[in-house]
Each structure stands twice: as C-alpha cells, then as structure tokens.
Enzyme design. Structure first.
Site, mmCIF file in Angstrom:
data_model
loop_
_atom_site.group_PDB
_atom_site.id
_atom_site.type_symbol
_atom_site.label_atom_id
_atom_site.label_comp_id
_atom_site.label_asym_id
_atom_site.label_seq_id
_atom_site.Cartn_x
_atom_site.Cartn_y
_atom_site.Cartn_z
ATOM 1 N N ASP A 27 0.865 -1.192 0.000
ATOM 2 C CA ASP A 27 0.000 0.000 0.000
ATOM 3 C C ASP A 27 0.895 1.233 0.000
ATOM 4 O O ASP A 27 1.812 1.356 0.809
ATOM 5 C CB ASP A 27 -0.898 -0.026 1.250
ATOM 6 C CG ASP A 27 -1.988 1.036 1.197
ATOM 7 O OD1 ASP A 27 -3.168 0.663 1.263
ATOM 8 O OD2 ASP A 27 -1.654 2.241 1.109
ATOM 9 N N ASP A 121 -4.130 2.458 -4.871
ATOM 10 C CA ASP A 121 -2.744 2.447 -4.379
ATOM 11 C C ASP A 121 -2.372 1.188 -3.601
ATOM 12 O O ASP A 121 -1.400 1.183 -2.869
ATOM 13 C CB ASP A 121 -2.486 3.691 -3.524
ATOM 14 C CG ASP A 121 -2.982 3.547 -2.104
ATOM 15 O OD1 ASP A 121 -3.996 2.856 -1.893
ATOM 16 O OD2 ASP A 121 -2.348 4.118 -1.197
ATOM 17 N N GLU A 122 -3.154 0.123 -3.761
ATOM 18 C CA GLU A 122 -2.799 -1.092 -3.013
ATOM 19 C C GLU A 122 -3.079 -2.348 -3.814
ATOM 20 O O GLU A 122 -3.965 -2.371 -4.673
ATOM 21 C CB GLU A 122 -3.528 -1.150 -1.668
ATOM 22 C CG GLU A 122 -5.015 -1.206 -1.832
ATOM 23 C CD GLU A 122 -5.784 -1.282 -0.520
ATOM 24 O OE1 GLU A 122 -5.413 -2.065 0.373
ATOM 25 O OE2 GLU A 122 -6.776 -0.545 -0.408
HETATM 26 N N1 DCP Z 1 -8.712 8.318 -0.770
HETATM 27 C C1 DCP Z 1 -9.855 9.109 -0.953
HETATM 28 N N2 DCP Z 1 -10.835 9.143 0.012
HETATM 29 C C2 DCP Z 1 -10.700 8.429 1.157
HETATM 30 C C3 DCP Z 1 -9.572 7.609 1.349
HETATM 31 C C4 DCP Z 1 -8.592 7.589 0.360
HETATM 32 O O1 DCP Z 1 -9.973 9.741 -1.991
HETATM 33 N N3 DCP Z 1 -11.654 8.487 2.087
HETATM 34 C C5 DCP Z 1 -7.661 8.336 -1.784
HETATM 35 C C6 DCP Z 1 -6.539 9.243 -1.364
HETATM 36 C C7 DCP Z 1 -5.443 8.331 -0.917
HETATM 37 C C8 DCP Z 1 -5.687 7.101 -1.748
HETATM 38 O O2 DCP Z 1 -7.081 7.050 -1.962
HETATM 39 O O3 DCP Z 1 -4.160 8.898 -1.112
HETATM 40 C C9 DCP Z 1 -5.211 5.836 -1.091
HETATM 41 O O4 DCP Z 1 -5.931 5.605 0.111
HETATM 42 P P1 DCP Z 1 -5.235 5.029 1.400
HETATM 43 O O5 DCP Z 1 -6.314 4.635 2.343
HETATM 44 O O6 DCP Z 1 -4.214 4.024 1.031
HETATM 45 O O7 DCP Z 1 -4.523 6.304 2.054
HETATM 46 P P2 DCP Z 1 -3.129 6.943 1.726
HETATM 47 O O8 DCP Z 1 -2.381 6.208 0.698
HETATM 48 O O9 DCP Z 1 -3.343 8.395 1.440
HETATM 49 O O10 DCP Z 1 -2.375 6.860 3.108
HETATM 50 P P3 DCP Z 1 -1.800 5.550 3.862
HETATM 51 O O11 DCP Z 1 -2.053 4.385 2.972
HETATM 52 O O12 DCP Z 1 -0.338 5.840 4.047
HETATM 53 O O13 DCP Z 1 -2.541 5.490 5.155
HETATM 54 MG MG MG Z 2 -2.183 4.134 0.843
#
Ligand code: DCP
Ligand code: MG
Length: 416
Positions: A27, A121-122
C-alpha cells in the site's frame, strides 16, 4: 483501525522471514499527497492536505506530518484547518494519480503475474512462485520497496503474511515506509493482542456489538463461544469472524481478465504465407511463454492463439487444458494444433502477427498423475531454463518441439 499516523508502527527485519508466508499486501504511503509532493519538493516535511478547497469539502488524504495533528481522510476540511491551521492545501489531480498507479502496478507485475489490485494504491501479490528468481518473500518485499523508491520516488509499506487478511493487517501496522513479516506459524500470536477492529471486514457496527459484549481484542474473540458470537453478529458473520480471528483466510488472488495470461506475440517483417514458417515462429514463442510461466511459478489452464492476417483481421482460438501446465512441449503442441486448425480460415492471406498466451493462471500445479509423461519434459525445460539463464535467449529449442516435417540442426539428445 490504526491511528493512521504511524505512532504505533510495527516493523520487522528480513531475518524473521522463514519463507512460510508468501502473500504480500503493498500500500502506497499517503498516496495522493506523495504524488503531489513530487511536483512540490519544497513542501516535503510539511503538513499537506489534498482536498478541493471549498467550504463543504472533506480531506482526501494528508501527509503524515499533518496526521500528527489529527488530520484524517474523510474529515471535513474546515475541521482539518482547525486541527492544523498551517497545513498547506493542494487540489487533487485524479488523472495523474491513475497514471502513477498504473506504473506502481507494473512494478508489482515485474515480480509476479499474480497481482490483485484492490484500490488505486494497493495490491495483493502472491509471490509463492517468484522465489526462484527473486528470493524469499521478505526479500521480494524489500526489493519492491526499493524499486518503487528508485523509479517513482514514492514510499510504500508492505505486509508479508500467510494470507490476504493477515498481510493487510500487517501492512496497516507497518505504516508508513515499513515492512512487517509475519511467518505463518506466528499468525495467531501476532493477531491475539490486536483490537478486533483490526480484522479486515470488522466495521464500526460489528466492532461496537463486540465491544458492548466486552470483546475488545482478537484473543477475546477467539475465546468467545461460537453460540455467543452467533447471537451477537449472526451465524454467517460469526463463522467468518472466527476464521479470520484465527488467521485463516483461504481467498487467493483474484485476477482481472487482462491479468490472467502470460504470453508473447511476434510481428513479421513481411507477411508470411507458409504454414511451416509461422509454426517455427510459434515454437519459439511457446518456448518463451513456457519459460516465463516457470520463472513466475505459475501454470496455465488454457492456451490461446492469435493470428493477424495481412488485412488486419484477427483470428483468435483458445482451448482449455485437461491439466494446467508450464511445460514448453505441451504449450507448443497445443499452440501448433490451434494454428493448424485455424490455418484454412486465412483463405490464402498472409500472416502479419502470431501470438500465444497461457491463460487461467494458477500457482497450484495439477494433481500429479499416476504416471506423468510430461515429467521428463519438465526436466528438459529445467535444463533449458538454466542454459538460457547462463547464455541468454537464443535459438535453443528442443528439436522434438518441431513438427516432424520440419528439419532442425539441434540435437535433442544434447538437451536431455
Ligand atoms: N482516498 C480518498 N478518500 C478516502 C480515502 C482515500 O480519496 N476516504 C484516496 C486518497 C489516498 C488514496 O485514496 O491517497 C489511497 O488511500 P489510502 O487509504 O491508502 O490512504 P493513503 O495512501 O493516502 O495513506 P496511507 O495508505 O499511508 O494510510
Ligand atoms: Mg495508501
């Protein structure tokens, strides 16, 4: 489940990897924000929020620097501003994130074709077959992390475990920029102290029902009698929860249609009218396809042939195999049979392109037959793979792959 800000981060080094856990969950860290920072290196190390800057919008994501102030995805932007007044707010660029996401997934597929993308992203990666080429799963995870950084200048976190559910939990605990390996035998001990909400699929409602009944940790969940659990969450959920709490999760990698194959194509310099010529090319393609299947530790349950004629018409034929295979000879035989069957349909037109794909990929080899006449060919393939690895890909091809009418200068005896 976690605090999202890395304060309870758990990581491991590669020494704990005993090779028993082969599922990776990768991720990207603070994905949208990290992509934005590629264009704005001046903002590195600062609290950054990605959101539409309007009065009623919510936070899309935030850098870990902003999370320290309590900023989280999905909270109102107005609230985020109160929590961290000096945060810099950047507008999202979704098309850019999709492009970077594709490059991330391509890097994953360089290690195994068994990649299941679960969000932008995962992804889950089953690396059980990749060991021969890339080492133990933990080493593969570390190599992927290094490559994501070298190529894209982005950070990611990897959980390595015996199955998807545990790998996902591990990556969540290791965030950000971490690696956590849970050897298969450690699964129950790893899960026991975690809050029940850590279990994938336990949402707010189930979490509350369990908490109201005094069940806070996974250990308490595993110790709760089945009948009690069923009364709390219903029968189906209780069975599922019980399995996941004990670290059992049999779900494999789910591939999308396009990801389900491995193969090669060849475009001829000039149109080819001779069956023998196309057949010879196809045998080379079968050899490369078999080698790639074996390198990735997967077997194909079907073979598909693609021909394109001089009028750009595409003829595709496929067949299911009785037993999934990675044996070059079997792939070649199937490919040639498909070619010969479809040949009359060209109606005298020349061939521009020929391609072959192994489809319906799985990691599990078919049950060994009582007596398997492909076994000797497997060892031939092993020798061939070793020679190719040493001397590079050339014209090395078992002569018996060629049609009896085709002459070859390669002595099959030298390959056995
Ligand atoms: N995303 C979004 N709305 C949300 C959650 C996420 O649009 N409620 C988008 C923005 C994030 C991406 O999806 O950058 C990936 O989600 P993640 O849950 O993996 O969050 P991040 O990558 O930002 O942070 P991390 O994985 O380090 O916690
Ligand atoms: Mg993420």
């Amino acid at each position: 489940m976690s605090k999202q800000d890395g304060t309870h981060r758990q990581v491991s080094d590669l020494s704990v990897d005993d090779g028993t856990s082969t599922m990776l969950h990768v991720d990207m860290d603070a994905f949208y924000a990290s992509v934005e920072l590629l264009e704005r290196p001046d903002l590195r190390g600062k609290p950054v929020i990605v959101a539409h800057d309007s009065p009623r919008s919510v936070v899309t994501t935030a850098t870990y620097e902003a999370r320290r102030y309590g900023v989280r995805a999905a909270i109102p932007l107005a609230r985020a501003r109160q929590l961290c007044p000096r945060a810099i707010i950047l507008e999202p660029h979704h098309e850019l994130y999709r492009q970077v996401s594709d490059r991330v997934m391509d890097i994953f597929r360089g290690f195994t074709p068994l990649v299941e993308q679960v969000s932008i992203d995962e992804a889950f990666l089953d690396v059980s077959g990749a060991r021969r080429l890339y080492g133990l799963p933990g080493t593969i995870a570390a190599t992927i992390r290094a490559q994501i950084w070298d190529v894209l200048k982005l950070r990611c976190t990897v959980g390595v475990a015996a199955n998807k559910s545990v790998a996902k939990i591990a990556s969540t605990l290791a965030k950000p920029d971490g690696l956590l390996i849970v050897p298969a035998a450690q699964t129950a001990a790893f899960l026991a102290p975690l809050p029940v909400r850590s279990i994938w699929g336990v949402g707010a409602v189930t979490g509350k029902s369990l908490a109201d009944a005094g069940i806070q940790t996974v250990r308490e969940l595993t110790e709760t009698p089945q009948a009690v659990l069923e009364r709390l969450v219903g029968r189906a959920a209780a069975v599922h929860l019980r399995q996941l709490s004990m670290g059992q999760d049999v779900r494999g990698i789910a591939l999308t249609r396009e990801e389900k194959s491995i193969g090669h194509e060849h475009t001829f310099d000039t149109d080819i009218y001779e069956l023998g010529h196309v057949r010879r090319t196809l045998l080379g393609i079968a050899d490369r396809t078999g080698r790639r299947l074996r390198a990735h530790g997967v077997v194909a349950g079907g073979i598909a042939l693609k021909l394109r004629d001089e009028d750009f018409r595409t003829l595709s034929r496929s067949r299911k195999l009785p037993d999934p295979t990675d044996v070059t000879r079997v792939i070649a035989q199937q490919g040639v049979a498909l070619l010969e069957a479809v040949w009359p349909e060209l109606d005298g037109l020349g061939v521009r392109l020929v391609g072959l794909r192994g489809e319906r990929l799985t990691t599990t080899p078919a049950q060994a037959a009582l007596w398997d006449d492909t076994e000797t060919w497997k060892s031939t393939d092993d020798v061939s793979d070793a020679l190719q690895a040493k001397f590079g890909s050339g014209a090395l091809l078992p002569a018996a792959l060629l049609h009896p009418r085709e002459k070859t200068r390669i002595d099959p005896g030298s390959l056995d």
